[in-house]
Structures are given as C-alpha cells and as structure tokens.
Scaffold this active site. Structure first.
Site, short mmCIF file in Angstrom:
data_model
loop_
_atom_site.label_atom_id
_atom_site.label_comp_id
_atom_site.label_asym_id
_atom_site.label_seq_id
_atom_site.Cartn_x
_atom_site.Cartn_y
_atom_site.Cartn_z
N CYS A 156 18.46 30.98 24.83
CA CYS A 156 18.59 29.76 24.03
C CYS A 156 19.76 28.93 24.56
CB CYS A 156 18.71 30.10 22.55
SG CYS A 156 18.36 28.70 21.46
N HIS A 159 14.10 33.85 21.93
CA HIS A 159 15.02 34.94 21.57
C HIS A 159 14.34 36.31 21.62
CE1 HIS A 159 18.45 32.54 20.02
NE2 HIS A 159 17.52 31.65 19.73
N GLU A 207 15.75 39.05 21.69
CA GLU A 207 16.60 40.01 20.97
C GLU A 207 16.36 40.00 19.46
OE1 GLU A 207 19.04 36.28 20.36
OE2 GLU A 207 17.46 37.03 21.68
#
Length: 240
Positions: free
Chosen positions: A95, A185, A187
């Site tokens: 990001c 993202h 994660e």
C-alpha cells in the site's frame, strides 16, 4: 538452516498502530526469516542503511509517500528504498510502501485519485507475471484486501506491471529484479475488517456488513495465494 547461522533479517517499517506485519510476519518467521519491526510511528529510529538486513518491507499508512510533514520518518524510508533498488536488496512495499517504491523509482502517486477500494477485491494478473519470481503461476484472478484512496498513476520507467483491478490499474509491479510494490494488503485477514470504522466505509460508498461478508467468503482462497507469495519472497532473500 545450520544452528550457527543467523536467520536472514527483514527490516519492517511500520507506519501506524494498526498497520503491523500481522500474518505476513508469521509467514516469514515460519520460513526461517527474522522480521525486525521498527515502529516508526512511535518514534523508533530507522537505521541509516540496510547493512545487517537482507530485505526491506515497508507497510501501509495513511499518508502520501512523500508526506514528511505527517510522517517525518518517510524521508529515511525513502532513502532505504532507494538503497534497496541500487543494491538489489529484496524489497516488498505494501500500500503506502508500494506507492513509496513507485515514487522513488521515478513513477507518480496522486492523493485521492480515482475510485477508492475497501475490502476484498478481485485482481487480474497480467502476462508479465509469467516471468516473475513472486507471481508466476498464481491464480489469474485472486482476491486481496484493499484500503486506499490514493493511487499510483504512473509506474517507474522499465517497471514490470504485474496486476490490476477494476478500479485501480496498478495493483502490483516490480522494479528491477527484486523490488515489488503492492497496492493491496496480503498481511490483512478477513477478521481484521470487523474492526474497521463503519462510518469510514460508508463515506467511501461501501456497506460495512457486505465488506466483511465478502472478505470472509474470499478468505480461504486468498490465504493460500498470499502465503505462497510470502514463501517466494523468502526464497528470493536466499538467492533463489
């Protein structure tokens, strides 16, 4: 790994209290790496160079990648990203971190550009992924968690354009042989979306319940894809 050999070290720059490495950190540790998380938003100092680290990961955050007034440490993060590019140290930008790579490499990022994305979004992998060490052979239309209003509007010269979405063309790219920028993202898991401010989601034009429902529906497939991407990044760190 031999007992007398230290685990490869990954410098991780965290830009906000809610933006930690999360499952990406768990995956890297499972692959024998040692994430060294610098909580820059708390005032922890970034190292001056990447000496002593085998890779750099810059996470997301709520600022433009050159907004040193709001996030003063981004000046140091930009220097580290430039060093990673120059020395071919593996880099993964997520990001804000991906946007930072685009800027440092000579591309362009614009604030509040285009249509915002929030929640689980379908990506389309491009033909350039066939020769990419992280993306080759992954499903052509994986889903990933998004949360952004700013966007990359021009990639650096010579960058490999790897993935797009309906609303945002530059979802993944590579500079050189070992630096990747992601707009999404990997994660973040679906459970995290239950903590997102519903008022903020509505302000972007999203219905909070539907955002969570879709993320939960897509979670099983997404975790397989992004776990594999993390495994391949660990392999790149080891020279594979």
């Amino acid at each position: 790994m031999p007992a007398n050999r230290a685990a490869p070290s990954v410098l991780v720059v965290q830009n906000g209290p809610g933006g930690g490495p999360r499952r990406l950190g768990d995956w890297l540790r499972a692959d024998g790496l040692a994430p060294d998380v610098v909580h820059a938003y708390r005032g922890e100092a970034l190292p001056a160079t990447l000496d002593g680290h085998d890779a750099l990961v810059v996470l997301g955050g709520g600022a433009m990648p050159d907004d040193v007034a709001r996030m003063p440490w981004l000046a140091g993060a930009r220097l580290l990203a430039a060093e990673a590019l120059e020395r071919a140290v593996p880099y993964l930008g997520i990001c804000l971190g991906g946007q930072l790579l685009a800027q440092v490499g000579g591309g362009r990022v614009e604030a509040e550009h285009g249509r915002p994305e929030a929640g689980s979004v379908t990506l389309t992998l491009r033909a350039e992924t066939h020769a990419d060490r992280l993306f080759a052979g992954l499903p052509e239309r994986p889903t990933a968690i998004e949360r952004h209003v700013d966007a990359i509007t021009e990639l650096p010269a010579g960058a490999a354009w790897l993935a797009r979405s309906e609303r945002c063309p530059y979802q993944a790219f590579r500079c050189g042989e070992a630096a990747w920028g992601l707009q999404f993202h990997p994660e973040v898991d679906a459970a995290r979306l239950r903590t997102w401010d519903p008022g903020y989601l509505r302000s972007l034009g999203y219905e909070p319940e539907r955002v969570v429902e879709r993320a939960e529906r897509d979670e099983a497939g997404a975790v397989v894809v992004w776990r594999e991407l993390a495994r391949r990044f660990a392999r790149v760190m080891r020279g594979g």
